[in-house]
Design an enzyme around this catalytic site. Structure first.
Site, PDB file in Angstrom:
ATOM      1  N   ASP A  95      46.775  19.644  34.937  1.00  0.00           N
ATOM      2  CA  ASP A  95      46.404  18.559  35.855  1.00  0.00           C
ATOM      3  C   ASP A  95      45.318  17.618  35.321  1.00  0.00           C
ATOM      4  O   ASP A  95      44.332  18.072  34.723  1.00  0.00           O
ATOM      5  CB  ASP A  95      45.826  19.132  37.147  1.00  0.00           C
ATOM      6  CG  ASP A  95      46.625  20.274  37.722  1.00  0.00           C
ATOM      7  OD1 ASP A  95      47.723  20.555  37.235  1.00  0.00           O
ATOM      8  OD2 ASP A  95      46.127  20.896  38.677  1.00  0.00           O
ATOM      9  N   TRP A 127      49.396  28.312  29.643  1.00  0.00           N
ATOM     10  CA  TRP A 127      48.317  28.236  30.653  1.00  0.00           C
ATOM     11  C   TRP A 127      47.452  29.497  30.643  1.00  0.00           C
ATOM     12  O   TRP A 127      47.977  30.605  30.587  1.00  0.00           O
ATOM     13  CB  TRP A 127      48.960  28.059  32.031  1.00  0.00           C
ATOM     14  CG  TRP A 127      47.998  27.823  33.160  1.00  0.00           C
ATOM     15  CD1 TRP A 127      47.460  26.636  33.520  1.00  0.00           C
ATOM     16  CD2 TRP A 127      47.486  28.793  34.092  1.00  0.00           C
ATOM     17  NE1 TRP A 127      46.643  26.796  34.618  1.00  0.00           N
ATOM     18  CE2 TRP A 127      46.632  28.104  34.988  1.00  0.00           C
ATOM     19  CE3 TRP A 127      47.650  30.164  34.261  1.00  0.00           C
ATOM     20  CZ2 TRP A 127      45.973  28.746  36.043  1.00  0.00           C
ATOM     21  CZ3 TRP A 127      46.977  30.801  35.306  1.00  0.00           C
ATOM     22  CH2 TRP A 127      46.151  30.087  36.176  1.00  0.00           C
ATOM     23  N   ARG A 182      42.809  25.128  47.597  1.00  0.00           N
ATOM     24  CA  ARG A 182      42.289  24.565  46.349  1.00  0.00           C
ATOM     25  C   ARG A 182      42.449  23.051  46.220  1.00  0.00           C
ATOM     26  O   ARG A 182      43.145  22.415  46.988  1.00  0.00           O
ATOM     27  CB  ARG A 182      42.930  25.252  45.140  1.00  0.00           C
ATOM     28  CG  ARG A 182      44.435  25.285  45.129  1.00  0.00           C
ATOM     29  CD  ARG A 182      44.931  26.115  43.940  1.00  0.00           C
ATOM     30  NE  ARG A 182      46.386  26.149  43.910  1.00  0.00           N
ATOM     31  CZ  ARG A 182      47.118  27.122  44.467  1.00  0.00           C
ATOM     32  NH1 ARG A 182      46.535  28.141  45.066  1.00  0.00           N
ATOM     33  NH2 ARG A 182      48.443  27.059  44.410  1.00  0.00           N
ATOM     34  N   GLU A 196      49.200  21.379  46.940  1.00  0.00           N
ATOM     35  CA  GLU A 196      48.218  21.332  45.860  1.00  0.00           C
ATOM     36  C   GLU A 196      47.785  19.879  45.633  1.00  0.00           C
ATOM     37  O   GLU A 196      48.508  18.936  45.970  1.00  0.00           O
ATOM     38  CB  GLU A 196      48.828  21.879  44.558  1.00  0.00           C
ATOM     39  CG  GLU A 196      49.211  23.358  44.638  1.00  0.00           C
ATOM     40  CD  GLU A 196      49.685  23.924  43.299  1.00  0.00           C
ATOM     41  OE1 GLU A 196      49.194  24.982  42.917  1.00  0.00           O
ATOM     42  OE2 GLU A 196      50.557  23.309  42.649  1.00  0.00           O
TER      43      GLU A 196
HETATM   44  N1  DQQ Z   1      46.663  23.573  38.780  1.00  0.00           N
HETATM   45  C1  DQQ Z   1      45.313  24.046  38.941  1.00  0.00           C
HETATM   46  C2  DQQ Z   1      45.159  24.329  40.396  1.00  0.00           C
HETATM   47  C3  DQQ Z   1      46.178  23.455  41.006  1.00  0.00           C
HETATM   48  C4  DQQ Z   1      47.332  23.565  40.058  1.00  0.00           C
HETATM   49  C5  DQQ Z   1      45.085  25.250  38.060  1.00  0.00           C
HETATM   50  C6  DQQ Z   1      48.307  22.445  40.179  1.00  0.00           C
HETATM   51  O1  DQQ Z   1      43.857  24.023  40.848  1.00  0.00           O
HETATM   52  O2  DQQ Z   1      46.524  23.836  42.317  1.00  0.00           O
HETATM   53  O3  DQQ Z   1      45.285  24.929  36.689  1.00  0.00           O
HETATM   54  O4  DQQ Z   1      49.039  22.268  39.022  1.00  0.00           O
END
Ligand code: DQQ
Length: 637
Positions: free
Chosen positions: A120, A144, A241, A297
């Site tokens: 992101d 990731w 989040r 998200e």
């Molecule tokens: N990526 C982040 C989160 C979010 C997600 C973690 C969305 O905070 O919800 O890498 O791609």
């Protein structure tokens, strides 16, 4: 706690659904040998017929199972969305990728770190002459994990300097990862960064960070507030989040929104108020909610002007202003937006058209595009969106390449004052500074079933603008039966109708063994009205079987006095396609094995059966953007 893993996690299911429609079928009379050879190839594909998902072996059954169980989880109105979800079969036999093929996939003018994983966009902002871009960065691998905040700066949003990592998971409140967050610039110039920390017990906590030295134009050092977390999840809430940029209400209090999920499947936008960004009050009501949409998200909430092309700063409110709610739907990993009205007294947002609410109506981009985030660029008075463009290949290929993911070219976002129902997204003007040699192909007459090569040399770094005109009288008077046309399920560019498809072939080799058509298709409604679809067909984009090859797209308004317009940015493995000035956008990830380097060509085509098309195409070769470590050699800025 067992909160769900954020949707970028490789642990989420991704499988492949392959479409192999027949290709373009009938070359124009008298065209030279390329077209004759191509028609032979196409004939073979016609004889073979389209391959359906059930043609395959046992692996295909796994695919179908995955797909059906995902579908079964959703309420009816969302089933259609799952139809469009790209499905990559991780079990497909790995293609023997050569180094040449893999290194060709790396882009030349899209932002990406020098190596490893990115997802992101986080906290974009403009400060003391520099655009700052932070991003979810996995510093150890192309997969990731151990998420930190990568950081880069630019004077023009196109050429970048990579800076040291801004924040790493080094506190109890973010030990599992410094996840997504947003920046707010306060009226006195202070910069507030709110982000989600993944804690060791699985809790998702909202934290505050700020620059150590505001007078540093590069904002190199970041301080995590010692009183973190500043917000803990409401009781029983696990997924919680991605705090938004804050906006100021009429009571002089700041508000932020945070996405969550309740009752198993209702996506919600919570609102918190604050005056100091250290203590927050959770409001009773919700900004918005939609049952059946799953976890929300990276919520983005911002004003747009109904009257000017200028962007608006985050707290703008009043006559002539609407508010956009953008949600990244974890189910299917798709970004949706809707335009509506914000009530700042009750902190509620209502969509103008409930039938086009978030998750039901407009995708921000019909292709591969997720976790988008806008910011207000006070230098040029515009609102700009960034977005994470994931890969559509296999994890093993990413490990071989040593990197995964791109950022879209930043796009300006404005309200479409013509249709008044959608936004317009357009690549920032600065990308045009990379245009070099240009090629003009005016007034090309394309008979039904024709393909014309556009001789521009290697066609892997391009900016293309194309206009198509069709005979309006024929369009009005002819009856067509393709009422149910849908890009993703109607057979791609090989499926012919009276009024389409017509468009551009990118990343195609001379023999069309690989090709990616970007096209319009006009169908007729039962009432005789024409409906235009804008599609990107990846079904024949690669001979490799371990990449996803979806057909993306949706219908696009084409107004009475308008021609059919498209702009396409090609940059190796990414193709960003804009229709009608940005009313619809499709981002594709494409992994050809043959149509790379000098073998990648450009064509214009009309595969309609009943209408001639006049096309004008302008194409520019694009230079490479500068992406260097900071400081530059000789400190030459
Ligand atoms: N990526 C982040 C989160 C979010 C997600 C973690 C969305 O905070 O919800 O890498 O791609």
């Amino acid at each position: 706690m067992d909160a769900t893993i954020p949707s970028n996690s490789p642990l989420q299911d991704q499988a492949k659904r392959e479409n192999s429609p027949a290709g373009l079928r009938r070359p124009i009379k008298g065209l030279f040998y390329i077209l004759i050879v191509s028609s032979l190839i196409l004939l073979v594909s016609i004889i073979q017929g389209p391959k359906s998902v059930s043609d395959g072996d046992a692996d295909d059954h796994v695919l179908i199972k995955l797909y059906s169980s995902l579908k079964a989880m959703l309420p009816e109105h969302l089933e259609q969305r799952v139809e469009d979800v790209e499905v990559l079969d991780e079990k497909a036999k790995a293609y023997p990728w050569s180094n040449e093929m893999l290194s060709w996939q790396r882009t030349s003018y899209h932002f990406q770190p020098q190596k490893n994983w990115m997802n992101d966009p986080n906290g974009p902002l403009f400060h003391l002459g520099w655009y700052h871009f932070f991003y979810q960065y996995g510093p150890n691998s192309a997969v990731w994990g151990n998420i930190t905040w990568g950081h880069a700066v630019s004077k023009d949003l196109i050429n970048w300097f990579h800076l040291p990592i801004a924040m790493v998971p080094d506190h109890w409140f973010d030990s599992e990862g410094v996840w997504t967050g947003s920046a707010t610039i306060l009226p006195d110039g202070q910069i507030i960064m709110l982000y989600t920390g993944g804690a060791a017990d699985g809790a998702q906590l909202q934290n505050l960070a700020y620059p150590l030295n505001l007078s540093d134009p590069l904002l190199l050092e970041w301080v995590k507030y010692p009183g973190n977390p500043v917000i803990v999840p409401p009781p029983g809430m696990k997924d919680f989040r991605d705090p938004s940029t804050a906006w100021l209400g009429p009571d002089k209090k700041w508000r932020i929104t945070i996405g969550s999920l309740v009752n198993n499947n209702t996506g919600i936008a919570l609102v918190y108020k604050t005056t100091d960004f250290k203590t927050f009050e959770l409001l009773d009501g919700l900004l918005h909610e939609i049952p059946g949409t799953g976890m929300w998200e990276c919520i983005d909430f911002y004003p747009v002007s109904l009257t000017t092309k200028d962007g608006l700063d985050i707290s703008a409110y009043g006559p002539g202003v609407k508010h956009v709610l953008k949600v990244s739907m974890a189910v299917g990993m798709e970004d949706y937006y809707a335009i509506g009205t914000y009530d700042p007294i009750n902190d509620k947002w209502t969509p103008d058209d409930p039938k086009a609410d978030v998750g039901i109506g407009h995708r921000v981009d019909d292709g591969k595009f997720y976790a988008s985030k806008t910011f207000y660029d006070q230098k040029k008075k515009r609102r700009i969106t960034w977005a994470w463009i994931p890969e559509s290949d296999s994890e093993s290929s990413d490990l071989l390449k040593g990197w995964a993911s791109l950022q879209a070219i930043p796009r300006t976002v404005v309200f479409d004052t013509k249709t008044r129902t959608n936004l317009l997204q357009w690549p920032v003007e600065e990308v045009e500074s990379l245009r070099s040699e240009s090629y003009d192909f005016g007034n090309l007459k394309l008979e039904p079933g024709s393909v014309l090569p556009l001789n521009i040399g290697s066609a892997t770094q391009l900016d293309i603008v194309a206009t198509f005109e069709i005979d309006n009288e024929a369009l009005q008077s002819t009856v067509e039966a393709s009422v149910d046309y849908k890009c993703s399920t109607s057979g791609g560019a090989g499926s012919r109708g009276v009024f389409g498809p017509f468009g551009i072939l990118v990343l195609a080799d001379e023999l069309f063994s690989e090709l990616t058509p970007i096209y319009f298709y006009i169908s007729k409604e039962p009432n005789g009205n024409a409906k235009t679809h804008f599609c990107a067909d990846q079904s024949r984009s690669s001979k490799a079987s371990d990449v996803a090859k979806p057909i993306y797209g949706s219908d696009v308004p084409v107004l009475h006095d308008e021609n059919f317009l498209m702009r396409i940015l090609v940059d190796h493995s990414i193709v960003e396609s804009f229709a009608q000035g940005g009313r619809r956008v499709i981002t594709s990830r494409v992994y050809p094995t043959k149509a790379i380097n000098r073998e990648a060509k450009l064509f214009v085509f009309n595969n309609a059966t009943g209408v001639s098309v006049t096309a004008s195409v302008k194409a520019w070769q694009m230079s490479c953007a500068e992406m260097n470590p900071f400081p530059p050699k000789g400190n030459d800025l």
